[in-house]
Design a protein around this motif. Structure first.
Motif, PDB file in Angstrom:
ATOM      1  N   LYS A 120      -5.800   8.809   5.025  1.00  0.00           N
ATOM      2  CA  LYS A 120      -6.632   7.626   4.763  1.00  0.00           C
ATOM      3  C   LYS A 120      -5.977   6.336   5.261  1.00  0.00           C
ATOM      4  O   LYS A 120      -6.107   5.280   4.621  1.00  0.00           O
ATOM      5  CB  LYS A 120      -6.940   7.500   3.263  1.00  0.00           C
ATOM      6  CG  LYS A 120      -7.647   8.689   2.653  1.00  0.00           C
ATOM      7  CD  LYS A 120      -8.038   8.432   1.220  1.00  0.00           C
ATOM      8  CE  LYS A 120      -6.896   8.581   0.243  1.00  0.00           C
ATOM      9  NZ  LYS A 120      -6.029   7.453   0.058  1.00  0.00           N
ATOM     10  N   ALA A 159      -8.283   3.297   5.642  1.00  0.00           N
ATOM     11  CA  ALA A 159      -8.687   2.696   4.371  1.00  0.00           C
ATOM     12  C   ALA A 159      -7.548   1.871   3.772  1.00  0.00           C
ATOM     13  O   ALA A 159      -7.782   0.796   3.204  1.00  0.00           O
ATOM     14  CB  ALA A 159      -9.116   3.788   3.391  1.00  0.00           C
ATOM     15  N   HIS A 160      -6.320   2.357   3.879  1.00  0.00           N
ATOM     16  CA  HIS A 160      -5.185   1.603   3.342  1.00  0.00           C
ATOM     17  C   HIS A 160      -4.977   0.302   4.094  1.00  0.00           C
ATOM     18  O   HIS A 160      -4.723  -0.755   3.493  1.00  0.00           O
ATOM     19  CB  HIS A 160      -3.917   2.456   3.394  1.00  0.00           C
ATOM     20  CG  HIS A 160      -3.858   3.509   2.347  1.00  0.00           C
ATOM     21  ND1 HIS A 160      -3.690   3.213   1.000  1.00  0.00           N
ATOM     22  CD2 HIS A 160      -3.945   4.866   2.426  1.00  0.00           C
ATOM     23  CE1 HIS A 160      -3.677   4.338   0.306  1.00  0.00           C
ATOM     24  NE2 HIS A 160      -3.831   5.353   1.146  1.00  0.00           N
ATOM     25  N   ARG A 180      -7.724  -2.137   3.071  1.00  0.00           N
ATOM     26  CA  ARG A 180      -7.497  -2.726   1.743  1.00  0.00           C
ATOM     27  C   ARG A 180      -6.345  -3.726   1.788  1.00  0.00           C
ATOM     28  O   ARG A 180      -6.361  -4.735   1.086  1.00  0.00           O
ATOM     29  CB  ARG A 180      -7.225  -1.628   0.715  1.00  0.00           C
ATOM     30  CG  ARG A 180      -7.192  -2.155  -0.705  1.00  0.00           C
ATOM     31  CD  ARG A 180      -7.187  -1.059  -1.739  1.00  0.00           C
ATOM     32  NE  ARG A 180      -5.972  -0.258  -1.699  1.00  0.00           N
ATOM     33  CZ  ARG A 180      -5.722   0.762  -2.525  1.00  0.00           C
ATOM     34  NH1 ARG A 180      -6.633   1.118  -3.429  1.00  0.00           N
ATOM     35  NH2 ARG A 180      -4.598   1.450  -2.430  1.00  0.00           N
ATOM     36  N   ALA A 196       0.579   5.355   0.891  1.00  0.00           N
ATOM     37  CA  ALA A 196      -0.249   6.425   1.441  1.00  0.00           C
ATOM     38  C   ALA A 196       0.527   7.733   1.399  1.00  0.00           C
ATOM     39  O   ALA A 196       1.765   7.734   1.384  1.00  0.00           O
ATOM     40  CB  ALA A 196      -0.665   6.098   2.874  1.00  0.00           C
ATOM     41  N   GLU A 219       0.857  -1.181   0.000  1.00  0.00           N
ATOM     42  CA  GLU A 219       0.000   0.000   0.000  1.00  0.00           C
ATOM     43  C   GLU A 219       0.893   1.230   0.000  1.00  0.00           C
ATOM     44  O   GLU A 219       1.988   1.218   0.579  1.00  0.00           O
ATOM     45  CB  GLU A 219      -0.902   0.044   1.233  1.00  0.00           C
ATOM     46  CG  GLU A 219      -2.072  -0.908   1.204  1.00  0.00           C
ATOM     47  CD  GLU A 219      -3.148  -0.490   0.213  1.00  0.00           C
ATOM     48  OE1 GLU A 219      -3.350   0.735   0.032  1.00  0.00           O
ATOM     49  OE2 GLU A 219      -3.792  -1.379  -0.365  1.00  0.00           O
ATOM     50  N   GLY A 262     -12.899   6.320  -3.040  1.00  0.00           N
ATOM     51  CA  GLY A 262     -13.882   6.071  -2.000  1.00  0.00           C
ATOM     52  C   GLY A 262     -14.069   7.271  -1.092  1.00  0.00           C
ATOM     53  O   GLY A 262     -15.199   7.611  -0.719  1.00  0.00           O
ATOM     54  N   ALA A 263     -12.958   7.928  -0.748  1.00  0.00           N
ATOM     55  CA  ALA A 263     -13.047   9.112   0.118  1.00  0.00           C
ATOM     56  C   ALA A 263     -13.736  10.269  -0.601  1.00  0.00           C
ATOM     57  O   ALA A 263     -14.527  11.008  -0.004  1.00  0.00           O
ATOM     58  CB  ALA A 263     -11.648   9.527   0.559  1.00  0.00           C
ATOM     59  N   SER A 297      -3.583   7.869  -4.265  1.00  0.00           N
ATOM     60  CA  SER A 297      -3.229   8.369  -2.940  1.00  0.00           C
ATOM     61  C   SER A 297      -2.100   9.375  -2.962  1.00  0.00           C
ATOM     62  O   SER A 297      -2.020  10.242  -2.095  1.00  0.00           O
ATOM     63  CB  SER A 297      -2.859   7.194  -2.029  1.00  0.00           C
ATOM     64  OG  SER A 297      -3.980   6.391  -1.778  1.00  0.00           O
ATOM     65  N   THR A 336      -8.850   3.883  -2.702  1.00  0.00           N
ATOM     66  CA  THR A 336      -9.107   4.530  -1.417  1.00  0.00           C
ATOM     67  C   THR A 336      -9.419   6.011  -1.599  1.00  0.00           C
ATOM     68  O   THR A 336     -10.266   6.564  -0.895  1.00  0.00           O
ATOM     69  CB  THR A 336      -7.912   4.375  -0.472  1.00  0.00           C
ATOM     70  OG1 THR A 336      -6.749   4.963  -1.057  1.00  0.00           O
ATOM     71  CG2 THR A 336      -7.633   2.897  -0.186  1.00  0.00           C
ATOM     72  N   THR A 337      -8.739   6.660  -2.541  1.00  0.00           N
ATOM     73  CA  THR A 337      -9.001   8.083  -2.781  1.00  0.00           C
ATOM     74  C   THR A 337     -10.372   8.270  -3.419  1.00  0.00           C
ATOM     75  O   THR A 337     -11.136   9.162  -3.034  1.00  0.00           O
ATOM     76  CB  THR A 337      -7.910   8.697  -3.666  1.00  0.00           C
ATOM     77  OG1 THR A 337      -6.640   8.501  -3.041  1.00  0.00           O
ATOM     78  CG2 THR A 337      -8.146  10.184  -3.874  1.00  0.00           C
TER      79      THR A 337
END
Length: 291
Positions: free
Chosen positions: A50, A53-54, A57, A41, A39, A224-225, A258, A221-222
C-alpha cells in the motif's frame, strides 16, 4: 538490523547512514516538540504494501501540519535504497518501512526526512493469529472537535504519540492488550495505532462498518484497502457513527493496521466478542491479497 536512509539533495538515491550511531540533532523539532509526521508500511514478499496510500496520507498530514516534505519520487527512491540495504544484511519474512519527516532545527528552514527498515515486531504477528483483549477508554474530547478546533491536527499522523503510548501502557496494567478510544459523547473513534472494523451477516448479506472520519480519526490505509476489496466481493459498506454497544453486538470485530494487519478482538472490558469464522477467513484472504 535497521537500514537507515536520509533524504538528502546531495545524494540522489538517498544517504545511507548507520542506525546504531547518532544521526539526528538534539535541536531538531521532531525531537524537542514532536513536530513532524510519519508513516509505517509493511514490507513482505518483496513488496512495500500500500505504498501509494501511505504516500498519499503523508501528503495530507504534511498539508494539515503546514510542513514541507520531499517530493513523492524522492521518497520512493529512498525507500528503494533502504529496502535494498536491509535485504542485503538481514532479510526477514516481514519488515516495517517507516517514513519520517520533521520540521528540522528551528530557524534553519530545513526539515529532516528519513526512511528506516527494520524487522516487524513478533508480537504483532502473534496478535494477528491469537487476537487481542481490549478496553474502552475516554479520549477526552467530543466527536465534533475536529471541525471546531482544526489546530488540534485531528486526522494527521504526527510524531506526537505520547498519549497513544500511555493508553496502551494503561491497558496493559489492567491486563488488556489494546484500547479502543471513545469520544466524550459516546462515539467510537479508533485504537492508539489502529482502525476499528466490525462486521455483520444477515443471511447472504455481509456488511462491513468502520467509524466515521468526521470524528477526526486517522483515515486507515488498511481499512481503505479492505473496503475496496470487500466492495468488489459484494459486501455492503458503512461508516458509523458507532457506539460501544454496536461493537459488543458485532459478529466480528478487528483492529486493523499496516503492520499487524487484521487483528481480531476477543473481548472488550471482559465481555467476549463473537467471531464469525467465515467472515474472518474472507477478510483475511482480502488482506493477504493487498499489495
Amino acid at each position: 538490523m535497521t537500514a537507515l536512509v536520509f533524504l538528502d539533495s546531495d545524494f540522489p538515491a538517498g544517504r545511507i547512514a548507520d542506525a546504531a550511531t547518532a544521526q539526528l540533532s538534539v535541536l531538531d523539532q521532531g525531537v524537542t516538540r514532536g513536530d513532524g509526521i510519519f508513516e509505517s508500511a509493511l514490507y513482505s514478499r518483496g513488496v512495500v504494501r500500500k505504498l501509494d496510500a501511505h504516500l498519499a496520507r503523508m501528503r495530507v498530514s504534511a498539508s494539515t501540519c503546514d510542513l514541507l516534505i520531499p517530493h513523492e519520487e524522492d521518497w520512493r527512491t529512498a525507500i528503494k535504497t533502504a529496502v535494498a540495504a536491509y535485504d542485503a544484511e538481514s532479510p526477514s519474512e516481514e519488515a516495517v518501512v517507516k517514513l519520517v519527516a520533521t520540521r528540522g532545527t528551528e530557524g534553519t528552514g530545513h526539515g529532516t526526512s528519513w526512511v528506516m527498515v527494520s524487522p516487524a515486531p513478533e508480537l504483532g504477528r502473534k496478535q494477528r493469529e491469537s487476537g487481542v483483549s481490549v478496553i474502552f477508554l475516554d479520549r477526552g474530547y467530543d466527536s465534533r472537535v475536529a471541525e471546531r478546533a482544526p489546530w488540534l491536527l485531528m486526522g494527521a499522523k504526527t510524531l506526537s504519540y505520547a498519549v497513544n503510548m500511555a493508553a496502551l501502557r494503561h491497558a496493559r496494567k489492567l491486563g488488556a492488550d489494546d484500547v479502543i478510544f471513545v469520544s466524550s459523547d459516546g462515539i467510537v473513534l479508533e485504537g492508539p495505532t489502529s482502525t476499528v472494523l466490525m462486521a455483520h451477516r444477515d443471511g447472504d448479506t455481509k456488511r462491513l462498518i468502520t467509524p466515521t472520519l468526521e470524528t477526526g480519526i486517522l483515515p486507515g490505509t488498511t481499512q481503505g484497502a479492505i473496503f475496496a476489496a470487500a466492495r468488489e466481493a459484494g459486501w455492503e459498506l458503512g461508516y458509523g457513527p458507532l457506539t460501544p454497544q454496536d461493537l459488543l453486538a458485532a459478529e466480528g470485530l478487528w483492529l486493523v493496521s499496516s503492520v499487524r494487519l487484521l487483528t481480531p478482538v476477543n473481548s472488550i472490558d471482559g465481555t467476549a466478542i463473537a467471531r464469525d469464522a467465515g467472515l474472518h477467513a474472507e477478510l483475511t484472504a482480502m488482506v493477504d491479497a493487498i499489495a
